[in-house]
Design a protein around this motif. Structure first.
Motif, PDB file in Angstrom:
ATOM      1  N   GLU A 185       0.841  -1.203   0.000  1.00 28.08           N
ATOM      2  CA  GLU A 185       0.000   0.000   0.000  1.00 28.08           C
ATOM      3  C   GLU A 185       0.881   1.259   0.000  1.00 28.08           C
ATOM      4  O   GLU A 185       0.554   2.249  -0.657  1.00 28.08           O
ATOM      5  CB  GLU A 185      -0.946   0.008   1.196  1.00 28.08           C
ATOM      6  N   MET A 186       1.977   1.206   0.727  1.00 27.00           N
ATOM      7  CA  MET A 186       2.917   2.338   0.728  1.00 27.00           C
ATOM      8  C   MET A 186       3.519   2.518  -0.663  1.00 27.00           C
ATOM      9  O   MET A 186       3.572   3.634  -1.176  1.00 27.00           O
ATOM     10  CB  MET A 186       4.028   2.116   1.755  1.00 27.00           C
TER      11      MET A 186
ATOM     12  N   GLU B 185      -5.605  11.394   6.162  1.00 25.89           N
ATOM     13  CA  GLU B 185      -4.604  10.819   5.260  1.00 25.89           C
ATOM     14  C   GLU B 185      -4.274   9.368   5.584  1.00 25.89           C
ATOM     15  O   GLU B 185      -3.540   8.724   4.845  1.00 25.89           O
ATOM     16  CB  GLU B 185      -3.332  11.665   5.306  1.00 25.89           C
TER      17      GLU B 185
ATOM     18  N   VAL C 124      -0.475   4.418   6.370  1.00 24.85           N
ATOM     19  CA  VAL C 124      -1.261   3.185   6.402  1.00 24.85           C
ATOM     20  C   VAL C 124      -1.208   2.567   7.786  1.00 24.85           C
ATOM     21  O   VAL C 124      -0.227   2.736   8.521  1.00 24.85           O
ATOM     22  CB  VAL C 124      -0.784   2.132   5.375  1.00 24.85           C
TER      23      VAL C 124
ATOM     24  N   ALA D 197       0.207   5.321  -0.813  1.00 24.27           N
ATOM     25  CA  ALA D 197      -0.492   5.738   0.406  1.00 24.27           C
ATOM     26  C   ALA D 197       0.368   6.720   1.198  1.00 24.27           C
ATOM     27  O   ALA D 197       1.586   6.569   1.282  1.00 24.27           O
ATOM     28  CB  ALA D 197      -0.830   4.534   1.269  1.00 24.27           C
ATOM     29  N   SER D 198      -0.255   7.695   1.783  1.00 26.19           N
ATOM     30  CA  SER D 198       0.432   8.682   2.616  1.00 26.19           C
ATOM     31  C   SER D 198       0.748   8.113   3.996  1.00 26.19           C
ATOM     32  O   SER D 198       1.855   8.274   4.513  1.00 26.19           O
ATOM     33  CB  SER D 198      -0.444   9.927   2.758  1.00 26.19           C
TER      34      SER D 198
ATOM     35  N   ALA E 171       4.647   7.819   4.379  1.00 30.82           N
ATOM     36  CA  ALA E 171       5.349   8.207   3.155  1.00 30.82           C
ATOM     37  C   ALA E 171       6.429   9.239   3.494  1.00 30.82           C
ATOM     38  O   ALA E 171       6.421   9.843   4.575  1.00 30.82           O
ATOM     39  CB  ALA E 171       4.359   8.780   2.146  1.00 30.82           C
TER      40      ALA E 171
ATOM     41  N   VAL F 261      -6.205  -0.495   6.438  1.00 32.90           N
ATOM     42  CA  VAL F 261      -6.142  -1.684   5.604  1.00 32.90           C
ATOM     43  C   VAL F 261      -6.706  -2.869   6.387  1.00 32.90           C
ATOM     44  O   VAL F 261      -6.100  -3.299   7.377  1.00 32.90           O
ATOM     45  CB  VAL F 261      -4.682  -1.972   5.172  1.00 32.90           C
TER      46      VAL F 261
ATOM     47  N   GLN G 142      -4.782   5.633   5.645  1.00 35.36           N
ATOM     48  CA  GLN G 142      -5.497   4.576   4.935  1.00 35.36           C
ATOM     49  C   GLN G 142      -5.526   3.348   5.828  1.00 35.36           C
ATOM     50  O   GLN G 142      -4.476   2.798   6.178  1.00 35.36           O
ATOM     51  CB  GLN G 142      -4.796   4.252   3.619  1.00 35.36           C
TER      52      GLN G 142
END
Length: 178
Positions: A104-105, A153, A112, A109-110, A127, A157, A155
């Protein structure tokens, strides 16, 4: 370790090794070039991690809180595109979960974090845009405030990995989990 009563990462978890060994193996199974931040004088922990092929960095001010350890790790890998911050006292996080978060990174993604049964867990990824904020951490709150201040920001999962919400603070936390 203060709540546990002694250095918990050196405590046997099961026949496969200590709490720290298990957490390190799971991390290295997903991120082979991971870095462990350790306290001054943690020679045994350094030896264990080195035997697994993990690079270690000493945080000279670790007694000031986890924020300083995060900043030390970020500084050691300052050129990275992002960082996945894992905790040594969470040995049950599966390598597949760590790989999922890392993917995801890599996908942009900013921030996670995994979610299990509607509970946010660890590890947490950031990030490179968060580099300076992470380098500024200096207390025992870690990145908690950063996550709260920039919740939009983050995310989340979904995962089926209960290890993302299970840490070891006390001896009894080691029981009843497979």
């Amino acid at each position: 370790s203060s709540r546990f009563g002694q250095p918990k990462l050196l405590q046997p978890l099961d026949e496969a090794g200590t709490i720290g060994q298990t957490a390190a193996r799971n991390l290295l199974g997903a991120i082979p070039d991971a870095i462990a931040v350790i306290r001054p004088g943690d020679e045994r922990l350094h030896e264990i991690f080195a035997s697994l092929g993990m690079h270690t960095i000493v945080n000279p001010v670790a007694d000031k809180g986890i924020g300083t350890s995060i900043a030390t790790g970020i500084d050691a890998a300052a050129d990275a595109d992002g960082w996945l911050i894992t905790l040594g006292d969470m040995p049950w996080i599966q390598s597949t979960t760590i790989r999922l978060l890392a993917a995801e990174m890599h996908a942009g993604a900013s921030m996670v974090a995994p979610v299990y049964c509607e509970q946010r867990g660890h590890p947490v990824g950031f990030a490179s845009k968060w580099k300076h904020a992470l380098l500024d951490l200096h207390d025992d709150h870690g990145a908690r405030n950063l996550l709260r201040e920039h919740a939009s920001e983050l995310q989340l999962v979904p995962t089926m990995d209960p290890g993302v919400i299970r840490d070891i603070d006390y001896r009894e936390d080691m029981k009843g989990f497979t």
